[in-house]
Design an enzyme around this catalytic site. Structure first.
Site, PDB file in Angstrom:
ATOM      1  N   TRP A 101      43.438  39.449  29.314  1.00  0.00           N
ATOM      2  CA  TRP A 101      43.731  38.255  30.105  1.00  0.00           C
ATOM      3  C   TRP A 101      42.497  37.369  30.188  1.00  0.00           C
ATOM      4  CZ3 TRP A 101      48.490  37.347  29.919  1.00  0.00           C
ATOM      5  CH2 TRP A 101      49.423  38.378  30.010  1.00  0.00           C
ATOM      6  N   ASP A 171      40.921  35.729  38.790  1.00  0.00           N
ATOM      7  CA  ASP A 171      42.300  36.098  38.474  1.00  0.00           C
ATOM      8  C   ASP A 171      42.576  37.432  39.162  1.00  0.00           C
ATOM      9  OD1 ASP A 171      44.708  36.899  37.422  1.00  0.00           O
ATOM     10  OD2 ASP A 171      44.147  36.591  35.318  1.00  0.00           O
ATOM     11  N   LYS A 195      53.204  41.332  40.090  1.00  0.00           N
ATOM     12  CA  LYS A 195      52.568  42.650  40.109  1.00  0.00           C
ATOM     13  C   LYS A 195      52.549  43.234  41.517  1.00  0.00           C
ATOM     14  CE  LYS A 195      51.217  41.586  35.777  1.00  0.00           C
ATOM     15  NZ  LYS A 195      50.291  40.697  35.114  1.00  0.00           N
TER      16      LYS A 195
HETATM   17  C1  LIG Z   1      49.982  39.728  34.160  1.00  0.00           C
HETATM   18  C2  LIG Z   1      48.668  39.068  34.190  1.00  0.00           C
HETATM   19  C3  LIG Z   1      48.506  37.733  33.773  1.00  0.00           C
HETATM   20  C4  LIG Z   1      49.624  36.913  33.197  1.00  0.00           C
HETATM   21  O1  LIG Z   1      50.526  36.533  34.134  1.00  0.00           O
HETATM   22  P1  LIG Z   1      51.750  35.564  33.765  1.00  0.00           P
HETATM   23  O2  LIG Z   1      52.343  35.324  35.097  1.00  0.00           O
HETATM   24  O3  LIG Z   1      52.630  36.321  32.825  1.00  0.00           O
HETATM   25  O4  LIG Z   1      51.203  34.344  33.134  1.00  0.00           O
HETATM   26  C5  LIG Z   1      47.251  37.167  33.891  1.00  0.00           C
HETATM   27  N1  LIG Z   1      46.211  37.873  34.366  1.00  0.00           N
HETATM   28  C6  LIG Z   1      46.327  39.157  34.766  1.00  0.00           C
HETATM   29  C7  LIG Z   1      45.137  39.883  35.289  1.00  0.00           C
HETATM   30  C8  LIG Z   1      47.566  39.790  34.686  1.00  0.00           C
HETATM   31  O5  LIG Z   1      47.683  41.066  35.068  1.00  0.00           O
END
Ligand SMILES: *Cc1c(COP(=O)(O)O)cnc(C)c1O
Length: 360
Positions: A101, A171, A195
């Site tokens: 990511w 993030d 998540k």
């Molecule tokens: C799942 C995830 C993403 C991507 O998320 P989307 O909503 O599918 O764009 C980005 N960063 C991390 C750390 C993730 O676990």
């Protein structure tokens, strides 16, 4: 049918009580005679839902008053471009590469700003969090970006880089609400809901007000300008109404369990159950060293691909699903998000012990 032990990395398990409440309210939300999905986002009943959702999130994360909370769309991935479009002034930003990511954030970011790669753990397939050499930080960086919990590789930052006056942007898609964080240490936090907070389709942005200037790179769409959403309380256009409502139910669930500190305690207990077993097992081993281990995504291998496959197959038959590791890591990954009950982790460890005995 029984519910399974769901170790999915995302979208992931939700609390049963939340799903039951949503089910109960599905046809007639609090006497409105309709579902949350069917009501105007500008109706009083929905305005109350979104206000309550934000208030509960502010309470459980202790979000200071000088931060805005926004409920946006486009997933965490949209933030990879929205951040540099909105925060670029000097045209340089610091990034740390700790996984897939983070790599994507850098790839997207480099389309809008110059990137200074401060540190990377790519040399060891991202199985650790790199040390920081502060002399590599750029003095005039517009922001400093980290991927705080690395969903695929099973690592997390246990300490934050000291970025001084440069806003730290994190993030937190896979670790928000999993541990207590001091929001005031960040310029901005963002997280996809799917998540640890609710269904896919909502991304939560928590941003210090002074960073929401409205000044963007040229040709930035209004929809990708934070000020558009901040000034309109996430109601510039139709927000993902049902997802926000469900996230609100999850926030209430966290609050009723004793808040994020209580959540953290349970998460540490769950992770310790699995890591302790991995450290003593002669068949399975964790892919990440003790210092950098994620509380949310626990990655492990047997060292034998066929045995890994056999394990994943047999675990699934025993009601433990979504344990296959991501293809770039292989092996297994057990995601132990907030809503995964400790009983599921106990069942997994028991099953691993039995599997180890039978396959010696
Ligand atoms: C799942 C995830 C993403 C991507 O998320 P989307 O909503 O599918 O764009 C980005 N960063 C991390 C750390 C993730 O676990």
């Amino acid at each position: 049918m029984e519910r399974v032990h769901n170790f999915s990395a995302g979208p992931s398990v939700l609390p049963v009580s939340v799903l039951e409440k949503a089910q109960k309210e599905l046809l007639n939300f609090e006497g409105s005679g309709m579902s949350v999905m069917e009501m105007s986002h500008r109706s009083k009943v929905y305005m109350d839902i979104i206000a309550q959702t934000e208030a509960t999130l502010r309470e459980i994360m202790a979000i200071p008053n000088n931060y805005k909370v926004m409920f946006l769309q486009g997933g965490a991935s949209m933030q990879f471009s929205m951040i540099p479009m909105n925060l670029s002034k000097n045209g340089i930003a610091d990034y740390v590469n700790t996984g897939q990511w983070a790599t994507k954030a850098i790839e997207e970011g480099s389309r809008y700003t110059k990137i200074n790669l401060v540190a990377s753990s790519e040399d060891k397939n991202f199985n650790y969090i790199p040390e920081f050499d502060k002399s590599k930080f750029s003095k005039d960086a517009d922001f400093f970006h980290i991927s705080q919990n690395n969903t695929i590789f099973g690592t997390r930052f246990t300490e934050l880089p000291d970025t001084g006056n440069v806003p730290l942007v994190s993030d937190m898609s896979s670790n928000i609400l999993s541990e207590v964080f001091d929001v005031s240490k960040f310029g901005m936090i963002y997280a996809g809901a799917q998540k640890n907070m609710g269904p896919a389709g909502v991304v939560v942005v928590i941003m210090r007000e002074d960073l929401i200037t409205g000044e963007t790179l040229p040709n930035t769409p209004l929809m990708l300008n934070y000020k558009t959403h901040a000034d309109n309380d996430s109601m510039y256009n139709t927000p993902p109404t049902f997802g926000i409502y469900l996230a609100g139910l999850v926030y209430k669930w966290v609050k009723e369990l004793g808040g994020v500190a209580a959540m953290q305690k349970i998460n540490e207990e769950k992770a310790a159950l699995l890591y302790d077993y991995l450290d003593e097992s002669s068949m399975f081993s964790a892919t990440v060293g003790k210092k950098d281990r994620s509380l949310m995504n626990i990655t492990y291998v047997t060292g034998n691909k066929d045995l890994d496959d056999k394990f994943v197959k047999e675990a699934e038959k025993a009601g433990m699903v979504n344990l296959k590791g991501y293809r770039s890591v292989g092996g297994m990954r057990a995601s132990t998000y907030n809503a995964l009950p400790i009983e599921s982790v106990k069942a997994l460890v028991e099953f691993m012990k039995k599997f180890e005995m039978e396959n010696k």
